[in-house]
Enzyme design. Structure first.
Site, short mmCIF file in Angstrom:
data_model
loop_
_atom_site.label_atom_id
_atom_site.label_comp_id
_atom_site.label_asym_id
_atom_site.label_seq_id
_atom_site.Cartn_x
_atom_site.Cartn_y
_atom_site.Cartn_z
N PRO A 92 1.23 9.95 -46.60
CA PRO A 92 1.30 9.22 -47.74
C PRO A 92 1.04 10.05 -49.20
O PRO A 92 1.49 9.85 -50.22
CB PRO A 92 0.08 7.91 -47.55
CG PRO A 92 -0.64 8.68 -46.58
CD PRO A 92 0.16 9.67 -45.61
N GLU A 119 -7.48 10.94 -40.38
CA GLU A 119 -7.22 11.44 -41.34
C GLU A 119 -6.26 12.63 -41.69
O GLU A 119 -6.06 13.04 -42.92
CB GLU A 119 -8.55 12.01 -41.92
CG GLU A 119 -9.72 10.93 -41.82
CD GLU A 119 -9.42 9.83 -42.72
OE1 GLU A 119 -9.28 9.92 -43.85
OE2 GLU A 119 -9.56 8.45 -42.27
N ARG A 161 22.43 8.62 -39.66
CA ARG A 161 23.46 7.74 -39.88
C ARG A 161 24.32 8.69 -40.69
O ARG A 161 25.63 8.27 -41.05
CB ARG A 161 23.24 6.54 -40.48
CG ARG A 161 22.39 6.76 -41.90
CD ARG A 161 21.89 5.53 -42.46
NE ARG A 161 22.95 4.34 -42.75
CZ ARG A 161 23.66 4.25 -43.81
NH1 ARG A 161 23.23 5.05 -44.73
NH2 ARG A 161 24.54 3.34 -44.05
N ASP A 176 26.32 2.76 -50.50
CA ASP A 176 24.85 2.50 -50.01
C ASP A 176 24.16 2.72 -51.36
O ASP A 176 24.26 3.20 -52.27
CB ASP A 176 24.24 3.41 -49.02
CG ASP A 176 24.79 3.13 -47.84
OD1 ASP A 176 25.58 2.22 -47.61
OD2 ASP A 176 24.68 4.36 -46.94
#
Length: 277
Positions: A92, A119, A161, A176
């Protein structure tokens, strides 16, 4: 493309055997290897984590299992002819994963993923391998998961893809959301299929007109509407030069105009005095 994933939960990666990714593997377009990190532990409990230096809650994944695992994976890849590996670290605290980054990664022949738990991984592991190959620390969103395996699935599907031959129609990803080019900062608009009427709801007449120019304009306008409604931040950081006259007319109707004081940055701003009818 070769993909290696080192994880303490190999079973989490089973979805790599289904859908487009699974078909790409079956056709030999993707060479996927999933490795159990605990195979590189040497104590009776197969320990992969320890308490953090400096104190604090949680546990940190140890250097030795990760270092030995990555050395082994890389050695195997080199022996089988793979070149130019890149390390993908889902976290993150990484850079946002975008369609642009997916395109960049799709050009690389070999990706090695290190989904962490607890962590995270001792920082020295990342710093060590950054001296040997490109390292991408990547975040799939502003939230925290229990581990990085879900992010591996997201990144793999987005990248796979884009590989030649994976999608049945090579043009499928051209329009897209976020696709490089005209859609780089826009969300794709609504789509429709048969029947032409369902539960009293008809599809937009323009889609039945056969007029390709009008249909393209409608789709572009719908993309602008959806983007301004759901992701105004994308419009705010757009270069006004990316919009043609018709785009500007639609943006004006939606209450947007270039910021007269933001010319050096090419920013758009949203008027606060209502929208034009």
């Amino acid at each position: 493309m070769r993909l290696d994933v080192v994880t303490i939960f190999p079973e989490y990666l089973e979805p790599l055997n289904v859908s487009l990714v699974g078909k790409a593997r079956a056709r030999g377009q993707l060479n996927v290897h999933v490795h159990d990190l605990r195979s590189w532990t040497y104590d009776r409990h197969n320990t992969v984590d320890d308490t953090p230096y400096g104190g604090g809650p949680g546990m940190v994944m140890k250097t030795d299992p990760w270092g030995d695992a990555l050395d082994s994976v890389l050695a195997d890849g080199y022996e089988t002819g793979s070149l130019r590996p890149a390390l993908i670290v889902p976290t993150p605290s990484g850079r946002p994963f975008t369609q642009e980054l997916a395109v960049e990664l799709s050009d690389r022949p070999w990706l090695v993923f290190t989904p962490a738990r607890y962590e995270g991984i001792d920082r020295r592991v990342i710093d060590e391998y950054a001296t040997r190959m490109p390292v991408y620390e990547v975040s799939i969103g502003d939230y925290v998961l229990a581990g990085g395996e879900a992010a591996v699935l997201v990144i793999t599907e987005a990248v796979a893809r884009l590989l030649p031959g994976v999608l049945g129609n090579v043009e499928s990803h051209r329009d897209d959301s976020f696709a490089p080019g005209a859609m780089a900062n826009l969300l794709e608009g609504p789509v429709y299929t048969k029947p032409p009427e369902w539960r009293g709801r008809a599809i937009p007449e323009v889609l039945l007109s056969g007029h390709h120019g009008k249909i393209a304009r409608w789709r572009r306008d719908e993309a602008l509407k959806r983007t301004t409604a759901n992701r105004p931040d994308l419009i705010e950081r757009c270069d006004p030069k990316a919009f043609d006259k018709k785009d500007r007319e639609m943006l004006s109707i939606l209450g947007w105009a270039p910021d007269p004081e933001g010319e050096p940055y090419g920013r758009f701003w949203r008027r606060l005095d209502g929208v034009e009818e």
